[in-house]
Motif scaffolding. Structure first.
Motif: not given
Ligand code: NAP
Length: 300
Positions: A13-29
């Motif tokens: 759900d919407a909680r995953q969007l924060e995870i996606i935001r953070k992990l992409t900021e940290l340069d993960a693919k």
């Protein structure tokens, strides 16, 4: 930083969007599976179907808080497609690939064991469960307010369990002026309840103790609010059961008796998905960065 790391985020759900935001900021693919209806795009994240992902390159799989259901299906709020995590998929991942979920069940434990993978259940960590109890309390308060015609202040509130959620819930209702009693089975919990200026009772006496309850909040994931307990509740009592599915309440009997009983899953995801997602994103980014030596050891 998570540079060079390939992560599959499957459903949620919407909680995953924060995870996606953070992990992409940290340069993960990231490969985002079950997100095709999400309008937002994240740099470094590609929406894919589960059948299109090359799992032989995936260093980590992130599941929603609930993990999978007992048939392996992953809940996908941003997709109408059925997404199923199978043993076959996990067997294609590299040896070091770790699976992260909030909680687990027999299906998820089974496929992880069969493929010798590591499963990290974020909610079994005390820090995550305690942080997560904050939005859970706010959701419980919201439900109590929505479903009663009296104030929390001055009402008789019974909380079952003094775990990470039970303690936070009891404290918050007490702070709002409710008369709070808490049922527990351990003597140290009964002592802590007394120390918190609340009324303790031994769970073995539950049937006698619930008789004056206006709001009954269950946090124990066992059939504790059974027919014998419900039979002792005043007709106006509202039961809010936050324990993981199927909850600890005999909902059939409650309905028969005309007692309003509500199963209230995923409250943090409903009332505060941003905060709840940030709690998970913070701990996940820390855990993923600690896996770097494993990946390097596997030639990545
Ligand atoms: P927790 O810290 O493990 O607390 C569980 C409570 O249940 C403890 O008080 C524990 O007491 C009691 N308990 C367990 N087995 C018992 C038994 N056989 N007899 C009597 N008491 C027993 O868990 P939590 O983090 O507070 O979470 C509580 C539940 O809420 C879990 O099911 C969790 O998945 C769920 N949850 C739901 C939401 C939501 O939004 N609905 C949010 C967060 C958590 P002892 O210490 O004596 O075992």
């Amino acid at each position: 930083m998570l540079t060079g790391m390939q992560i599959a985020v499957i459903g949620g759900d919407a909680r995953q969007l924060e995870i996606i935001r953070k992990l992409t900021e940290l340069d993960a693919k990231l490969a985002l599976i079950g997100f095709e209806q999400l309008d937002h795009a994240f740099t470094g994240a590609v929406k894919e179907k589960i059948s299109e992902v090359d799992f032989s390159n995936i260093d980590a799989i992130i599941l929603p808080v609930a993990g999978t259901n007992l048939e392996g299906q992953v809940e996908t709020i941003f997709s109408n497609e059925k997404v199923v995590l199978t043993e076959d998929i996990l067997s294609k991942t590299p040896e070091h690939c770790t699976i992260y979920s909030g909680i687990s069940n027999s299906y998820l434990n089974g496929i992880v064991e069969q493929t010798s993978k590591k499963l990290v259940q974020l909610f079994s960590r005390d820090d995550v469960a305690i942080y997560n109890s904050i939005p859970t309390v706010e959701g419980t308060l919201m439900m109590a307010i929505q479903h009663t015609d009296f104030t929390i202040h001055g009402s008789n509130v019974t909380v079952l369990g003094l775990g990470r959620c039970g303690m936070s819930i009891a404290r918050a209702f007490h702070a709002l002026g409710a008369k709070v009693k808490v049922g527990a089975r351990k003597s140290e919990h009964l002592a802590r309840i007394t120390e918190m200026a609340l009324t303790p009772f031994q769970l073995s006496n539950i049937e006698k103790e619930v008789s004056g309850t206006d709001i009954l909040i269950n946090t124990i994931p066992l059939p504790i609010v059974n027919a014998a307990v419900i039979a002792k509740l005043p007709a106006h009592t509202i039961v809010i059961d936050i324990a993981s599915k199927p909850g600890g309440t005999d909902f059939r009997y409650a309905e028969k008796r005309g007692i309003k009983a509500l199963l209230a899953p995923s409250l943090p995801g409903i009332v505060a998905p941003k905060t709840a997602g940030q709690i998970l994103a913070d701990v996940l980014s820390q855990l993923l960065s600690e896996t770097e030596p494993d990946r390097k050891g596997n030639g990545k």
